[in-house]
Motif scaffolding. Structure first.
Motif, mmCIF file in Angstrom:
data_model
loop_
_atom_site.group_PDB
_atom_site.id
_atom_site.type_symbol
_atom_site.label_atom_id
_atom_site.label_comp_id
_atom_site.label_asym_id
_atom_site.label_seq_id
_atom_site.Cartn_x
_atom_site.Cartn_y
_atom_site.Cartn_z
ATOM 1 N N ASP A 1 0.853 -1.187 0.000
ATOM 2 C CA ASP A 1 0.000 0.000 0.000
ATOM 3 C C ASP A 1 0.885 1.232 0.000
ATOM 4 O O ASP A 1 1.897 1.271 0.708
ATOM 5 C CB ASP A 1 -0.911 0.008 1.233
ATOM 6 C CG ASP A 1 -2.153 0.869 1.037
ATOM 7 O OD1 ASP A 1 -1.991 2.069 0.732
ATOM 8 O OD2 ASP A 1 -3.269 0.343 1.194
ATOM 9 N N ASP A 2 0.525 2.242 -0.781
ATOM 10 C CA ASP A 2 1.334 3.466 -0.826
ATOM 11 C C ASP A 2 0.936 4.457 0.266
ATOM 12 O O ASP A 2 1.541 5.525 0.390
ATOM 13 C CB ASP A 2 1.240 4.131 -2.201
ATOM 14 C CG ASP A 2 -0.182 4.542 -2.559
ATOM 15 O OD1 ASP A 2 -1.131 3.932 -2.024
ATOM 16 O OD2 ASP A 2 -0.345 5.468 -3.367
ATOM 17 N N ASN A 3 -0.067 4.112 1.069
ATOM 18 C CA ASN A 3 -0.482 4.953 2.186
ATOM 19 C C ASN A 3 0.239 4.486 3.453
ATOM 20 O O ASN A 3 0.009 3.382 3.930
ATOM 21 C CB ASN A 3 -2.003 4.860 2.368
ATOM 22 C CG ASN A 3 -2.514 5.801 3.440
ATOM 23 O OD1 ASN A 3 -2.085 5.754 4.589
ATOM 24 N ND2 ASN A 3 -3.458 6.662 3.066
ATOM 25 N N ASP A 4 1.111 5.331 3.992
ATOM 26 C CA ASP A 4 1.916 4.951 5.158
ATOM 27 C C ASP A 4 1.058 4.580 6.363
ATOM 28 O O ASP A 4 1.383 3.629 7.092
ATOM 29 C CB ASP A 4 2.868 6.091 5.552
ATOM 30 C CG ASP A 4 4.013 6.254 4.565
ATOM 31 O OD1 ASP A 4 4.373 5.249 3.928
ATOM 32 O OD2 ASP A 4 4.535 7.376 4.448
ATOM 33 N N MET B 1 -2.081 2.343 -6.837
ATOM 34 C CA MET B 1 -0.698 2.609 -6.437
ATOM 35 C C MET B 1 0.087 3.092 -7.648
ATOM 36 O O MET B 1 -0.270 2.784 -8.786
ATOM 37 C CB MET B 1 -0.045 1.339 -5.894
ATOM 38 C CG MET B 1 -0.669 0.759 -4.638
ATOM 39 S SD MET B 1 0.228 -0.693 -4.044
ATOM 40 C CE MET B 1 -0.010 -1.819 -5.420
ATOM 41 N N LYS C 1 5.592 -0.354 -0.784
ATOM 42 C CA LYS C 1 4.749 0.804 -1.060
ATOM 43 C C LYS C 1 4.256 0.889 -2.497
ATOM 44 O O LYS C 1 3.488 1.781 -2.826
ATOM 45 C CB LYS C 1 5.501 2.087 -0.685
ATOM 46 C CG LYS C 1 5.720 2.245 0.814
ATOM 47 C CD LYS C 1 6.325 3.602 1.141
ATOM 48 C CE LYS C 1 6.466 3.794 2.640
ATOM 49 N NZ LYS C 1 7.023 5.122 2.989
ATOM 50 N N ASP C 2 4.706 -0.010 -3.346
ATOM 51 C CA ASP C 2 4.176 -0.062 -4.705
ATOM 52 C C ASP C 2 4.394 -1.462 -5.264
ATOM 53 O O ASP C 2 5.098 -2.291 -4.687
ATOM 54 C CB ASP C 2 4.813 0.997 -5.612
ATOM 55 C CG ASP C 2 6.312 0.831 -5.765
ATOM 56 O OD1 ASP C 2 6.735 -0.228 -6.261
ATOM 57 O OD2 ASP C 2 7.063 1.755 -5.391
ATOM 58 N N LYS D 1 8.144 -2.692 -6.017
ATOM 59 C CA LYS D 1 8.885 -3.094 -4.818
ATOM 60 C C LYS D 1 8.327 -4.405 -4.268
ATOM 61 O O LYS D 1 9.077 -5.262 -3.780
ATOM 62 C CB LYS D 1 8.808 -1.994 -3.764
ATOM 63 C CG LYS D 1 9.583 -0.739 -4.130
ATOM 64 C CD LYS D 1 9.443 0.344 -3.056
ATOM 65 C CE LYS D 1 10.208 1.601 -3.453
ATOM 66 N NZ LYS D 1 10.031 2.707 -2.466
ATOM 67 N N THR E 1 6.473 -5.617 3.929
ATOM 68 C CA THR E 1 5.715 -4.492 3.373
ATOM 69 C C THR E 1 6.387 -3.924 2.123
ATOM 70 O O THR E 1 7.592 -4.081 1.914
ATOM 71 C CB THR E 1 5.565 -3.354 4.408
ATOM 72 O OG1 THR E 1 6.872 -2.864 4.767
ATOM 73 C CG2 THR E 1 4.842 -3.842 5.652
ATOM 74 N N SER F 1 -2.925 -6.515 -1.103
ATOM 75 C CA SER F 1 -2.479 -5.344 -1.857
ATOM 76 C C SER F 1 -3.595 -4.347 -2.133
ATOM 77 O O SER F 1 -4.716 -4.727 -2.481
ATOM 78 C CB SER F 1 -1.862 -5.777 -3.198
ATOM 79 O OG SER F 1 -1.491 -4.655 -3.977
ATOM 80 N N LEU G 1 -0.452 1.143 5.789
ATOM 81 C CA LEU G 1 0.624 0.156 5.817
ATOM 82 C C LEU G 1 1.067 -0.120 7.256
ATOM 83 O O LEU G 1 1.218 -1.277 7.663
ATOM 84 C CB LEU G 1 1.797 0.648 4.972
ATOM 85 C CG LEU G 1 2.795 -0.395 4.468
ATOM 86 C CD1 LEU G 1 2.113 -1.391 3.549
ATOM 87 C CD2 LEU G 1 3.940 0.290 3.741
ATOM 88 N N ASP G 2 1.261 0.943 8.023
ATOM 89 C CA ASP G 2 1.684 0.789 9.423
ATOM 90 C C ASP G 2 0.595 0.107 10.256
ATOM 91 O O ASP G 2 0.887 -0.756 11.096
ATOM 92 C CB ASP G 2 2.016 2.155 10.031
ATOM 93 C CG ASP G 2 3.276 2.764 9.443
ATOM 94 O OD1 ASP G 2 4.058 2.013 8.820
ATOM 95 O OD2 ASP G 2 3.472 3.986 9.588
#
Length: 266
Positions: A19-22, A65, A42-43, A46, A40, A61, A25-26
């Motif tokens: 996920d590209d949203n921190d 993104m 972010k796109d 990766k 994890t 996922s 994701l956290d």
């Protein structure tokens, strides 16, 4: 084979969250690490790199993104031989029918709309992992269950069919091992080992033995054979080793299985 099931119950499955949203994701990684070994990204690009370097058993996922979106990542996973067995759950704010169709075409195993509850996500994850485990155990413990029962994509089915046909074509090679099999399959030894392990939770050695034993079980079902004859047909050097392996995997002797097969016909 009981030890395989016990080992899997105690090992934390590897989960990749993309996920590209921190914040998301956290949030997800912090909560899910209680039950899983979490990775994890972010796109999608990766994420694909992580998949090639870590032992991942399921991907969660986001769809929207940069660089490589969730649909594209899912499709790439399902079309890659080494990764096609991995289940993918897509998370998306898109709730249109077209988005669902696109997810299905990409090969997604589950599709969850945002906002979602963690309970719902956990239920999907646990269901996908549990169903795959049951199929793997059934294949490993049942004499007549075909290896294609553990395939979840056309790519996996084609690979497994080629694998079994290759072993069957070389049953007379009593010393057939992963080195020889990798040459026959035109794959590197590490790649072959990882693919077999990922799909089945078994080693290439186990798959070779199971293919031999299931060939013997098939012969038992099709006619009268003595144990010595079955051992020879399955590519074993000795009837004793054949008996030991048959019992190890199927928890019954070849003679007991012959009796059961005979009883079913009358």
């Amino acid at each position: 084979m009981e030890e395989i099931g016990q080992m899997l119950k105690h090992a934390k499955p590897g989960i990749l969250i993309v996920d590209d949203n921190d914040d998301i994701l956290d949030y997800l990684s912090h909560d899910m690490e209680k039950s899983y070994k979490v990775f994890t990204a972010k796109d999608g690009e990766k994420a694909f790199s992580v998949l090639q370097n870590e032992f991942i058993q399921l991907v969660v996922s986001d769809v929207m993104m940069p660089r490589l979106d969730g649909f594209e990542l899912c499709e790439k996973i399902k079309l890659t031989l080494e990764l096609s067995h991995i289940p993918v759950i897509l998370l998306t704010a898109k709730n249109t029918l077209q988005a669902r169709i696109e997810g299905l075409k990409a090969g997604a195993d589950a599709y969850i709309e945002k906002p979602f509850s963690l309970d719902h996500l956990y239920a999907q994850v646990e269901n996908l992992l549990a169903n795959r485990l049951k199929l793997k155990q059934c294949y490993a413990q049942s004499p007549l269950v075909h290896i294609n029962s553990i395939a979840h994509t056309q790519t996996d089915a084609a690979f497994l069919e080629r694998l079994v046909n290759t072993i069957l074509a070389h049953l007379d090679e009593t010393q057939l091992d992963v080195e020889r099999l990798s040459v026959l399959m035109n794959m590197s030894k590490p790649t072959l080992y990882r693919k077999i392990k990922s799909i089945s939770d078994l080693s290439p050695h186990d798959i070779i033995n199971l293919t031999r034993l299931k060939k013997a079980a098939d012969l038992i079902s099709s006619g009268n054979h003595r144990v010595n004859e079955l051992a020879e047909e399955a590519g074993y050097n000795s009837a004793g080793q054949f008996r030991r392996n048959f019992y190890k995997y199927f928890k019954m002797s070849p003679s007991e299985y012959i009796e059961k097969a005979y009883a079913r016909t009358y």
